[in-house]
Design an enzyme around this catalytic site. Structure first.
Site, short mmCIF file in Angstrom:
data_model
loop_
_atom_site.label_atom_id
_atom_site.label_comp_id
_atom_site.label_asym_id
_atom_site.label_seq_id
_atom_site.Cartn_x
_atom_site.Cartn_y
_atom_site.Cartn_z
N GLU A 289 7.79 -1.85 -1.15
CA GLU A 289 8.17 -1.22 0.09
C GLU A 289 9.11 -2.52 1.00
O GLU A 289 9.84 -2.22 1.75
CB GLU A 289 7.07 -1.04 0.99
CG GLU A 289 7.39 0.03 2.16
CD GLU A 289 6.17 0.63 2.86
OE1 GLU A 289 5.12 0.21 2.62
OE2 GLU A 289 6.52 1.38 3.67
N HIS A 315 -3.93 -0.10 -24.78
CA HIS A 315 -4.01 1.19 -25.32
C HIS A 315 -3.46 2.04 -24.87
O HIS A 315 -3.49 3.45 -24.92
CB HIS A 315 -5.57 1.50 -25.72
CG HIS A 315 -6.26 0.42 -26.38
ND1 HIS A 315 -6.53 0.33 -27.67
CD2 HIS A 315 -6.90 -0.63 -25.92
CE1 HIS A 315 -7.30 -0.54 -27.94
NE2 HIS A 315 -7.33 -1.38 -27.13
N LYS A 429 9.90 11.13 7.00
CA LYS A 429 9.07 11.28 8.41
C LYS A 429 9.94 12.28 9.41
O LYS A 429 9.10 13.01 9.98
CB LYS A 429 8.93 9.99 9.15
CG LYS A 429 7.55 9.20 8.75
CD LYS A 429 7.45 8.02 9.61
CE LYS A 429 6.62 6.71 8.79
NZ LYS A 429 6.57 5.51 9.66
O1 PA5 Z 1 3.59 -1.54 5.26
C1 PA5 Z 1 3.86 -0.83 6.07
O2 PA5 Z 1 4.38 -0.99 7.26
C2 PA5 Z 1 3.37 0.61 5.95
O3 PA5 Z 1 3.02 1.16 4.82
C3 PA5 Z 1 2.55 1.22 6.86
O4 PA5 Z 1 1.29 0.39 6.55
C4 PA5 Z 1 2.12 2.67 6.76
O5 PA5 Z 1 3.38 3.45 7.12
C5 PA5 Z 1 1.07 2.97 7.92
O6 PA5 Z 1 1.56 2.72 9.17
P1 PA5 Z 1 0.53 2.43 10.33
O7 PA5 Z 1 -0.38 1.31 10.16
O8 PA5 Z 1 1.59 2.28 11.54
O9 PA5 Z 1 -0.12 3.67 10.63
#
Ligand code: PA5
Length: 460
Positions: A289, A315, A429
């Site tokens: 990410e 394996h 989203k």
């Molecule tokens: O790393 C990130 O920013 C995302 O993976 C968030 O952790 C995830 O989208 C959850 O977001 P939030 O903590 O605002 O609910």
């Protein structure tokens, strides 16, 4: 002893598909630039995660809350997703072995079980809600933004169930969220629900050392002080621009060089310890990410991280790592001290296929298998490196976390992307909001409606 990083097997020509010698020779210069960029980001206040190990006040929010509720719960349930879930899961698996959850309450010495609901699959949630006694359960609602659809939906269900059971919500709910923004803060104030802070400059996947990870950890008896101390020690080690002494720098630079100069764009994290299985998944999110992005000038970059587990995946995936395309690096995590090791009995001294095992230990077998796999990959020209921990304990896990978080910042600078944002998840989203009828998502709905619809000719 502190974590060791051995990158001998990353370098060509000894390892045929490794990082070319000339690229590695100019690496120190490249690294100075990257280290300075990270230092400037820190000065600007963007890298809040670096300050978490030294933030005693924030740590105490978690520790004090856990102490004040000691003995009140049999089950702790984290509602969160992405960075709000993967860190707590990794800590639980690493520092509370899986069998912990199977032991009866007395043998658990009063420590509650930790569950992390990181999906909105109704079957999983329903199964958990029938399993726990709500009167003995604490729900931690973790969301930095305080508005993530999945987590908010789970929260609304739990909120209603607690009310229906006639329970005092202020004793069964706690929020972990941004100090100022999002929907959870005003609800906390209105309903008197305790709320712990995720500092504004700490994003989801960099938040495990904030109350996101520290609160559940403290509640199940993990030594959070040792964890933060290990992280602080790694932060100090990585404060130097001398590449030969900076493990996060060496990790980031070698992975980046392997990707951009040797075609190794798949980065495998392969611990040889069941306790670190979920740590590899935490790393996958961090690397993916943070680094998979569109460049400001156009074009896409980003290595593909992959989780594996030794010896289990010998394996399974190792065949691909050995003989598939030479497009991977493998990072092994070895553990020097196999706590609770078991000796293998020599029951059949006359059976050749069994007798060589007798008198050795399972831990020794596991470690030899790791070394053998690393050597075999190197022999086939496949670059790999090894991180060694003395043992899987809070301090060493803290070191690992900080090493990889800092490496991610360096890698962001090397790839030329911002590792702290995630614009690519936004459109999905918006489409979800549109289809669920969230006010303000009319434009996304119109865009959705222009997309091709399932074509019966293409459905079989
Ligand atoms: O790393 C990130 O920013 C995302 O993976 C968030 O952790 C995830 O989208 C959850 O977001 P939030 O903590 O605002 O609910």
């Amino acid at each position: 002893m502190a974590l060791r990083l051995d990158y001998t097997n990353m370098l060509a020509p000894a390892v045929a598909h490794g990082v070319p010698a000339d690229a590695w020779q100019s690496a120190a210069r490249e690294f100075t630039r990257v280290h300075e960029a990270a230092a400037a980001q820190r000065t600007s206040g963007a890298l809040g995660f670096l300050d978490l190990p030294g933030d005693a006040a924030l740590r105490d929010q978690s520790v004090r809350f856990a102490e004040s509720r000691s003995g009140s719960y049999d089950d702790i349930v984290v509602l969160g997703i992405g960075g709000s879930a993967l860190g707590p899961v990794a800590l639980r698996t690493a520092l509370r072995p899986p069998y912990w959850n199977l032991l009866d309450a007395k043998r658990r010495r009063g420590s509650p079980r930790l569950h992390v609901l990181d999906n909105v699959d109704p079957r999983t949630m329903a199964a958990l809600l029938v399993q726990v006694d709500l009167a003995r359960t604490l729900f931690i609602i973790t969301s930095k933004s305080g508005g993530t659809a999945e987590t908010m939906a789970q929260y609304l269900i739990v909120h209603e169930r607690l009310g229906a059971a006639g329970l005092d919500r202020t004793r069964h709910l706690v929020f972990v969220t941004d100090p100022r923004q999002g929907a959870l803060r005003p609800i906390a104030e209105r309903e008197g629900i305790p709320a712990l802070d995720i500092p504004s400059n700490v994003g989801g996947r960099f938040s495990v050392l904030s109350p996101v990870g520290m609160l559940p950890a403290a509640l199940i008896g993990i030594d959070v002080a040792a964890l933060l101390k290990g992280a602080a020690a790694m932060g100090d080690r990585c404060a130097t621009s001398d590449l030969s002494r900076n493990p996060a720098g060496a990790y980031a630079l070698l992975q980046w060089l392997a990707d951009t100069h040797a075609g190794a764009h798949i980065h495998v994290m392969m611990p040889y310890a069941d306790a670190l299985r979920d740590f590899a998944s935490w790393f996958v999110q961090l690397w993916a990410e943070s680094l998979g992005k569109i460049l400001p000038a156009g074009g896409s970059v980003g290595p593909t991280p992959l989780a594996a587990l030794g010896a289990t995946d010998q394996h399974s995936q190792v065949q691909l790592f050995m003989e598939g395309p030479p497009d991977k690096t493998v990072t092994f995590i070895g553990v020097a001290d196999a706590q609770g090791d078991i000796e293998i009995p020599n029951a059949y001294p006359d059976v050749r296929d069994l007798s060589y095992l007798g008198g050795k230990s399972l831990g020794a077998l596991l470690d030899v298998e790791r070394r053998a796999t690393a050597g075999a990959l190197a022999k086939r020209g496949r670059p790999n490196m090894t991180m060694t921990l003395d043992r899987v304990d809070a301090a060493h896990v803290g070191e690992l976390i900080m090493l990889l978080e800092i490496a991610t910042i360096y890698a962001g600078a090397l790839y030329g992307v911002d590792p702290l944002n995630q614009p690519g998840v936004e459109l999905g989203k918006q489409f979800t909001y549109a289809m669920m009828g969230r006010p303000g998502s009319e434009a996304a709905r119109r865009e959705w409606d222009t997309l091709p619809k399932p074509d019966p000719r293409h459905i079989i």
